[in-house]
Design an enzyme around this catalytic site. Structure first.
Site, PDB file in Angstrom:
ATOM      1  N   ARG A   1      84.112  27.977  18.591  1.00  0.00           N
ATOM      2  CA  ARG A   1      85.484  28.100  18.083  1.00  0.00           C
ATOM      3  C   ARG A   1      86.351  27.000  18.663  1.00  0.00           C
ATOM      4  O   ARG A   1      86.368  26.794  19.877  1.00  0.00           O
ATOM      5  CB  ARG A   1      86.086  29.451  18.466  1.00  0.00           C
ATOM      6  CG  ARG A   1      85.387  30.579  17.783  1.00  0.00           C
ATOM      7  CD  ARG A   1      86.006  31.920  18.094  1.00  0.00           C
ATOM      8  NE  ARG A   1      85.045  32.941  17.717  1.00  0.00           N
ATOM      9  CZ  ARG A   1      85.261  34.239  17.766  1.00  0.00           C
ATOM     10  NH1 ARG A   1      86.418  34.696  18.182  1.00  0.00           N
ATOM     11  NH2 ARG A   1      84.333  35.091  17.403  1.00  0.00           N
TER      12      ARG A   1
ATOM     13  N   SER B   1      86.807  34.642  13.639  1.00  0.00           N
ATOM     14  CA  SER B   1      87.050  36.081  13.768  1.00  0.00           C
ATOM     15  C   SER B   1      88.535  36.438  13.807  1.00  0.00           C
ATOM     16  O   SER B   1      89.263  36.097  12.897  1.00  0.00           O
ATOM     17  CB  SER B   1      86.317  36.605  14.995  1.00  0.00           C
ATOM     18  OG  SER B   1      86.370  37.993  15.018  1.00  0.00           O
ATOM     19  N   HIS B   2      88.948  37.044  14.908  1.00  0.00           N
ATOM     20  CA  HIS B   2      90.320  37.534  14.992  1.00  0.00           C
ATOM     21  C   HIS B   2      91.311  36.446  15.391  1.00  0.00           C
ATOM     22  O   HIS B   2      92.504  36.705  15.485  1.00  0.00           O
ATOM     23  CB  HIS B   2      90.373  38.686  15.994  1.00  0.00           C
ATOM     24  CG  HIS B   2      89.850  38.284  17.336  1.00  0.00           C
ATOM     25  ND1 HIS B   2      88.514  38.103  17.566  1.00  0.00           N
ATOM     26  CD2 HIS B   2      90.469  37.991  18.481  1.00  0.00           C
ATOM     27  CE1 HIS B   2      88.338  37.724  18.820  1.00  0.00           C
ATOM     28  NE2 HIS B   2      89.516  37.651  19.396  1.00  0.00           N
TER      29      HIS B   2
ATOM     30  N   ASP C   1      89.309  43.055  11.085  1.00  0.00           N
ATOM     31  CA  ASP C   1      89.753  41.739  11.541  1.00  0.00           C
ATOM     32  C   ASP C   1      89.372  40.619  10.570  1.00  0.00           C
ATOM     33  O   ASP C   1      88.867  40.868   9.477  1.00  0.00           O
ATOM     34  CB  ASP C   1      89.208  41.445  12.941  1.00  0.00           C
ATOM     35  CG  ASP C   1      87.715  41.141  12.946  1.00  0.00           C
ATOM     36  OD1 ASP C   1      87.002  41.675  12.073  1.00  0.00           O
ATOM     37  OD2 ASP C   1      87.261  40.373  13.812  1.00  0.00           O
TER      38      ASP C   1
ATOM     39  N   ASP D   1      86.946  38.469  10.158  1.00  0.00           N
ATOM     40  CA  ASP D   1      85.624  38.413   9.544  1.00  0.00           C
ATOM     41  C   ASP D   1      85.007  39.784   9.291  1.00  0.00           C
ATOM     42  O   ASP D   1      83.814  39.893   9.000  1.00  0.00           O
ATOM     43  CB  ASP D   1      84.685  37.550  10.389  1.00  0.00           C
ATOM     44  CG  ASP D   1      84.516  38.086  11.803  1.00  0.00           C
ATOM     45  OD1 ASP D   1      85.452  38.726  12.321  1.00  0.00           O
ATOM     46  OD2 ASP D   1      83.447  37.857  12.398  1.00  0.00           O
TER      47      ASP D   1
ATOM     48  N   ASP E   1      84.299  42.389  11.189  1.00  0.00           N
ATOM     49  CA  ASP E   1      83.388  43.114  12.080  1.00  0.00           C
ATOM     50  C   ASP E   1      84.113  44.061  13.040  1.00  0.00           C
ATOM     51  O   ASP E   1      83.497  44.951  13.604  1.00  0.00           O
ATOM     52  CB  ASP E   1      82.436  42.161  12.830  1.00  0.00           C
ATOM     53  CG  ASP E   1      83.143  41.080  13.614  1.00  0.00           C
ATOM     54  OD1 ASP E   1      84.392  41.032  13.581  1.00  0.00           O
ATOM     55  OD2 ASP E   1      82.451  40.268  14.255  1.00  0.00           O
ATOM     56  N   ARG E   2      85.420  43.875  13.213  1.00  0.00           N
ATOM     57  CA  ARG E   2      86.157  44.797  14.083  1.00  0.00           C
ATOM     58  C   ARG E   2      86.835  45.889  13.264  1.00  0.00           C
ATOM     59  O   ARG E   2      87.041  45.732  12.061  1.00  0.00           O
ATOM     60  CB  ARG E   2      87.238  44.050  14.858  1.00  0.00           C
ATOM     61  CG  ARG E   2      86.697  43.039  15.810  1.00  0.00           C
ATOM     62  CD  ARG E   2      87.812  42.427  16.628  1.00  0.00           C
ATOM     63  NE  ARG E   2      87.246  41.497  17.597  1.00  0.00           N
ATOM     64  CZ  ARG E   2      87.810  41.158  18.739  1.00  0.00           C
ATOM     65  NH1 ARG E   2      88.998  41.652  19.048  1.00  0.00           N
ATOM     66  NH2 ARG E   2      87.226  40.333  19.561  1.00  0.00           N
TER      67      ARG E   2
ATOM     68  N   THR F   1      79.117  41.446  27.478  1.00  0.00           N
ATOM     69  CA  THR F   1      80.026  41.346  26.340  1.00  0.00           C
ATOM     70  C   THR F   1      79.438  40.446  25.252  1.00  0.00           C
ATOM     71  O   THR F   1      78.883  39.394  25.547  1.00  0.00           O
ATOM     72  CB  THR F   1      81.366  40.773  26.828  1.00  0.00           C
ATOM     73  OG1 THR F   1      81.951  41.722  27.726  1.00  0.00           O
ATOM     74  CG2 THR F   1      82.319  40.512  25.678  1.00  0.00           C
TER      75      THR F   1
ATOM     76  N   GLU G   1      81.814  48.072  21.547  1.00  0.00           N
ATOM     77  CA  GLU G   1      82.535  47.324  22.569  1.00  0.00           C
ATOM     78  C   GLU G   1      83.981  47.808  22.577  1.00  0.00           C
ATOM     79  O   GLU G   1      84.511  48.228  21.548  1.00  0.00           O
ATOM     80  CB  GLU G   1      82.514  45.828  22.266  1.00  0.00           C
ATOM     81  CG  GLU G   1      81.142  45.209  22.318  1.00  0.00           C
ATOM     82  CD  GLU G   1      81.231  43.690  22.285  1.00  0.00           C
ATOM     83  OE1 GLU G   1      81.132  43.087  23.351  1.00  0.00           O
ATOM     84  OE2 GLU G   1      81.418  43.122  21.199  1.00  0.00           O
TER      85      GLU G   1
ATOM     86  N   SER H   1      86.452  46.078  22.517  1.00  0.00           N
ATOM     87  CA  SER H   1      87.281  45.133  21.777  1.00  0.00           C
ATOM     88  C   SER H   1      87.289  45.444  20.276  1.00  0.00           C
ATOM     89  O   SER H   1      87.241  44.532  19.465  1.00  0.00           O
ATOM     90  CB  SER H   1      86.769  43.725  22.032  1.00  0.00           C
ATOM     91  OG  SER H   1      85.381  43.651  21.738  1.00  0.00           O
TER      92      SER H   1
ATOM     93  N   LYS I   1      78.536  44.058  14.590  1.00  0.00           N
ATOM     94  CA  LYS I   1      79.503  45.136  14.510  1.00  0.00           C
ATOM     95  C   LYS I   1      80.052  45.134  13.093  1.00  0.00           C
ATOM     96  O   LYS I   1      80.020  44.110  12.414  1.00  0.00           O
ATOM     97  CB  LYS I   1      80.585  44.993  15.564  1.00  0.00           C
ATOM     98  CG  LYS I   1      81.311  43.662  15.620  1.00  0.00           C
ATOM     99  CD  LYS I   1      82.195  43.627  16.867  1.00  0.00           C
ATOM    100  CE  LYS I   1      83.043  42.386  16.941  1.00  0.00           C
ATOM    101  NZ  LYS I   1      82.409  41.301  17.699  1.00  0.00           N
TER     102      LYS I   1
HETATM  103  C1  VG1 Z   1      85.758  38.977  22.559  1.00  0.00           C
HETATM  104  C2  VG1 Z   1      85.504  40.425  22.902  1.00  0.00           C
HETATM  105  C3  VG1 Z   1      84.024  40.744  22.731  1.00  0.00           C
HETATM  106  C4  VG1 Z   1      83.603  40.406  21.305  1.00  0.00           C
HETATM  107  C5  VG1 Z   1      83.950  38.971  20.993  1.00  0.00           C
HETATM  108  C6  VG1 Z   1      83.656  38.602  19.554  1.00  0.00           C
HETATM  109  O1  VG1 Z   1      85.019  38.145  23.427  1.00  0.00           O
HETATM  110  O2  VG1 Z   1      85.904  40.708  24.211  1.00  0.00           O
HETATM  111  O3  VG1 Z   1      83.810  42.092  23.028  1.00  0.00           O
HETATM  112  O4  VG1 Z   1      82.220  40.595  21.143  1.00  0.00           O
HETATM  113  O5  VG1 Z   1      85.329  38.738  21.220  1.00  0.00           O
HETATM  114  O6  VG1 Z   1      84.346  39.426  18.673  1.00  0.00           O
HETATM  115  P1  VG1 Z   1      85.678  37.432  24.711  1.00  0.00           P
HETATM  116  O7  VG1 Z   1      84.586  36.583  25.290  1.00  0.00           O
HETATM  117  O8  VG1 Z   1      86.859  36.673  24.205  1.00  0.00           O
HETATM  118  O9  VG1 Z   1      86.112  38.532  25.592  1.00  0.00           O
HETATM  119  V1  VG1 Z   1      84.780  38.819  17.178  1.00  0.00           V
HETATM  120  O10 VG1 Z   1      85.401  40.021  16.257  1.00  0.00           O
HETATM  121  O11 VG1 Z   1      85.561  37.499  17.608  1.00  0.00           O
HETATM  122  O12 VG1 Z   1      83.340  38.185  16.446  1.00  0.00           O
HETATM  123 CO    CO Z   2      85.417  39.529  14.266  1.00  0.00          CO
END
Ligand code: VG1
Ligand code: CO
Length: 691
Positions: free
Chosen positions: A118, A211-212, A376, A378, A380-381, A443, A462, A464, A475
């Site tokens: 990213r 993602s988010h 979110d 993509d 998955d959340r 994580t 998770e 998150s 997810k």
């Molecule tokens: C965050 C979350 C983690 C999740 C990841 C990807 O990672 O804490 O639990 O798996 O995002 O989610 P980090 O390293 O920033 O804590 V997503 O929806 O971005 O694919």
């Molecule tokens: Co996501």
């Protein structure tokens, strides 16, 4: 000199067949239409879901040029690939197209984080940035997953996906890939890509998403690679990709025209083909196998059950209407922000109480619906809300596992349960009660894949806002929503219209009464200066090295302090330095981690958790319940000293995102509350800035 792959192509395009809707019409001109594509051509409720539009349906209000040419389609696409091609030369000429070897040099910093690579869009737009990473990936895969292979391509619709799709397709063809299955308009959610890889027995797939993280020219772009069982690429592969980005010399690129991704159909270029597929179909088929759709439909069409889904202008906009409305009968106005936009409407496509503000207002307003959910960027959340009630993600996975009998997919029983290390211990208690194998992983979803492939895990989650099962290897936001609607429907299966509904809140409280409540909260300090954040982590590592069982921290007694390490029980791979843990004798925990998904600076995450068996204390505000631990976390870490931050930028699990910059009005962690317009939520007496 930048290589320009301009194409006024007459590809061997086979008219759409997969749609079953007739594929005669084609969205033709792609000339300078980025702005319109930004909205996926959708501007009216008649076209409320551009991605489920029949290709032959007239949608004049879209302002799009739709034209048919007797079943054949001509493309007039013209794009410039950002692949630098000084000294490029033809290396092969397979039937149908040439492959050019484009010289390149390594680019720093292309290391994959928690979930893909990213960076800011601008960085990805710089010459060869994306192309280098994609080529490095192909150089990392075993030959059988490249030559003649089938790969899936999807994304969340964010800015730069259009150009990226074409770059990926050309490099895939240049490396000998046989077929790319791409979601229409380059769209497919992360769980759908996982489902499509599995359903079509593909060798892997790409998800174009950060993602988010926010999208648009100034914000983030990202790319993830999933492997043949649909799981995020394991570290053994992502490490190899990174290694290859440091030594890359050439990009192999097919000289084929841009492919029109707006229409279902197959484009053939010699032995290589691109099939534009419906991003919903395979995924929906799978969900129909997992859930009892009649049970779901019964509740969603019930006159006295009201449902709201916030797609946050992100990828689930393409799924929500076909699934919730068209298939399950929910009223059309159940869905809002249902059109995927390249910049997510300027929002932050993160389904939590802070960013899914519109949904939160509805669910905590007067005459609130019974069930609210969001997903979110993509897809998955997920976030699950009841009427004036928030289900924390850590509780959500535990409650789904405890109520698995509402879901036909689990009728033969759960194989095992797993959660990421910082996620609360609520799931552990369910595993114990049900006598199930239980795993605590680092994580990131990639660590669940092996367990699932080995048949050791059915449900995992998770903190998150990620929840899922082994129906895919990601997810899955919509799966979580359907799981919760299944539970509510199942609990109310004998209810007559007009009788009291067993609510989301009832289900949660019943769960806490049986298992106790794990108060949990997470605080994010985003975009800190990296040097300070790293020093803080070093300081914490010094502390854990010196600490011993029995050390006193306020009223808490230390059981264990370490830097979490995980040995994968299936392949023996070891992941170290996955988060600093302080675990106390009563099971309370404080955890520190640096985020691996940001695109600038360092984000520090602090997770605190305390278990409470006493039912009379279950309605406490989590911030009150957790205050002593939060105070310890701040003093032990010396966070303020190292980072200059006096308050978090977000309490992702609840409260609010304060301004990213520290302001004069510092608010102590323990004072985090919803303010002003959110008074309603406070009055409700429910703690929504919690776990
Ligand atoms: C965050 C979350 C983690 C999740 C990841 C990807 O990672 O804490 O639990 O798996 O995002 O989610 P980090 O390293 O920033 O804590 V997503 O929806 O971005 O694919
Ligand atoms: Co996501």
């Amino acid at each position: 000199m930048a290589f320009s792959a301009a194409a006024s192509a007459s590809t061997n395009l086979v008219p759409a067949v997969a749609s079953g809707r007739g594929g005669a019409a084609a969205s033709a001109s792609q000339h300078g239409e980025t702005a319109r594509l930004a909205r996926f051509g959708v501007s009216s409720s008649a076209c409320a879901n551009a991605l489920s539009l029949s290709s032959s349906r007239s949608c004049a209000s879209m302002g799009e040029v739709l034209w048919a040419n007797g079943g054949a389609v001509r493309l007039a696409a013209r794009r410039t690939l950002r692949v630098r091609a000084a000294g490029a030369g033809t290396i092969v000429q397979p039937e149908g197209f040439q492959i050019t070897s484009v010289p390149t040099t390594p680019i720093d910093g292309q290391k994959t984080g928690t979930s893909g690579l990213r960076k800011k869009v601008k960085e990805f737009q710089s010459p060869n940035y994306l192309a280098n990473w994609i080529q490095a990936l192909f150089d990392s895969l075993p030959a059988e997953d490249v030559k003649g292979s089938t790969l899936v391509l999807g994304g969340d619709g964010r800015y730069f996906n259009k150009e990226a799709s074409q770059i990926i397709i050309k490099i895939a063809a240049g490396n000998g890939v046989g077929k790319i299955l791409v979601g229409r308009e380059g769209i497919a959610s992360t769980p759908a890509v996982s489902a499509i890889i599995r359903a079509r027995k593909a060798n892997g797939g790409f998800v174009m998403s950060a993602s988010h993280n926010p999208g648009g020219p100034k914000y983030d772009w990202g790319i993830k690679f999933n492997y043949s069982s649909g799981q995020p690429a394991p570290e053994s592969i992502t490490d190899k990709i990174y290694g290859n980005t440091l030594s890359i010399k050439e990009i192999k690129q097919a000289d084929i025209p841009d492919v029109n991704l707006s229409e279902l159909g197959v484009h053939k270029f010699g032995d290589f083909s691109v099939e534009v597929i419906d991003p919903v179909a395979d995924y929906l088929n799978l969900l129909e196998e997992v859930f009892d759709f009649d049970l779901l439909k019964g509740l969603l069409t019930s006159k006295d059950f009201r449902f709201k889904f916030d797609a946050m202008h992100a990828v689930t906009g393409a799924y929500a209407k076909p699934i919730f409305v068209d298939r399950l009968g929910a009223p059309e106005d159940s869905i809002f922000n249902g059109v995927p936009l390249e910049d997510f409407g300027g929002g932050h496509p993160d389904p939590n109480l802070t960013y899914a503000e519109e949904l939160v207002k509805i669910m905590y307003g007067t005459d609130a619906p019974d069930f609210g959910a969001a997903s979110d960027g993509d897809g998955d959340r997920n976030m699950i809300l009841g009427n004036h009630f928030f289900i924390t993600p850590s509780d959500s996975v535990a409650m789904i596992a405890a109520n698995a009998d509402a879901i036909p997919y689990f009728k033969t029983g759960l194989k095992g349960l797993a959660r990421s290390m910082p996620t609360s211990g609520a799931l552990d208690r369910v595993a114990k009660e049900l006598g199930l194998p239980f795993f605590e992983t680092p994580t990131g979803w990639k660590f669940f894949g092996n367990l699932m492939d080995a048949g050791k895990c059915s449900v995992c989650g998770e903190e998150s806002f990620g929840t899922g099962s082994d129906h895919v290897r990601e997810k899955d936001g919509i799966w979580a929503v359907l799981a919760w609607i299944s539970i509510v429907a199942y609990k109310n299966r004998d209810r007559k219209v007009g009788e009291k509904l067993v609510t989301v809140a009832d289900i949660a409280k019943e769960h806490w009464a049986k298992y106790g409540r794990n108060f949990f909260s997470r605080y994010d300090y985003e975009e800190c200066e990296s040097a300070g954040a790293n020093k803080m982590v070093e300081h914490l590592r010094d502390i854990i090295a010196k600490s011993k069982k029995g050390d006193k921290y306020g009223n808490y007694e230390l059981e264990l302090a370490d830097d979490f390490a995980y040995t994968d029980p299936i392949d023996g791979s070891v992941a170290t330095k996955q988060g600093i843990r302080f675990i106390f004798s009563d099971g309370s925990r404080i955890i520190f981690r640096l985020s691996g998904t940001g695109s600038a600076g360092a984000t520090i995450r602090i997770y605190v958790e305390q278990y409470e068996q006493d039912t009379t204390k279950h309605d406490l505000d989590a911030q009150d319940a957790l205050k002593p631990l939060i105070d310890i976390a701040l003093s032990v870490s010396k966070l303020q000293e190292f980072t200059g931050r006096t308050k978090p930028t977000a309490n992702e699990d609840g409260s609010q995102a304060q301004s990213r910059e520290p302001s004069d009005q510092d608010i102590m962690l323990s004072d985090l509350r919803l303010e002003g317009e959110d008074d309603e939520k406070q009055k409700s007496g429910l703690s929504i800035n919690t776990d």
